[in-house]
Design a protein around this motif. Structure first.
Motif: not given
Length: 195
Positions: A75-87
């Motif tokens: 649902g999120q078009s471009s996730l920054p790397s730190d956000r993906m890591q947190l998820m």
């Protein structure tokens, strides 16, 4: 002589009573054993069915959690790397049965690794791991739906079962790869012992 007649009569009577008891026990066993065996089998089937439904429920919950995370990432078009890591870290930390959660790219290389807090120091060793040799990952990639693996040996040397969940982002984006969750058999065994 009177004593010996009494002795033989009591021996004959004892033998008759013993034979009658043996016949009665044999008859009861002949009749009751099949019923007892059928009842034990029915209880074992019931217990096996209950355990199977509990494991099925556990696997469905695990799959649902990974698919929900994949939907959030899609649902999120471009996730920054730190956000993906947190998820991925958040899910790996909250699910006690999850040994590791990998975010892999379209070439099946690990981009991010979610680990429980206590094992996050091992993250660097796992980034870049190649999952292209895993049949369940290839099948999930082709079929574009979640696929469970057979058991295999993880990078950390543990026996695990894996779940591959494809991401549906645009090709080439960070959300176009796949989530792979590894569930340790030791943790699943603990669940079975609780059941």
């Amino acid at each position: 002589m009177a004593r010996s007649l009494r002795f033989w009569l009591s021996m004959g009577f004892s033998a008759f009573v013993g034979l009658a008891m043996a016949l009665l026990v044999t008859a009861l066993l002949w009749v009751l054993l099949p019923h007892l065996n059928a009842e034990v089998q029915a209880r074992n089937r019931s217990l096996g069915g209950s355990m199977a439904s509990q494991v099925e429920s556990f696997l469905a919950d695990a799959q649902s959690a990974l698919e929900n995370l994949a939907t959030d990432m899609d649902g999120q078009s471009s996730l920054p790397s730190d956000r993906m890591q947190l998820m991925v870290d958040t899910l790996a930390n909250t699910d006690e049965h999850l040994e590791a959660l990998y975010l892999i790219d379209e070439a099946n290389q690990v981009m991010e690794v979610g680990l429980p807090q206590a094992r996050r120091g091992q993250r660097e060793d796992l980034v870049g791991t190649d999952f292209s040799g895993r049949a369940f990952v290839q099948l999930a990639q082709k079929a574009r739906h979640s696929v469970w693996s057979d058991t295999y040996l993880s990078q950390r040397g543990r026996i695990v079962v894996g779940l591959a969940v494809p991401l549906r982002g645009p090709p080439g984006s960070a959300a176009s790869g796949m989530l792979v969750g590894e569930f340790g058999l030791e943790q699943i065994s603990v669940l079975l012992r609780r059941i």
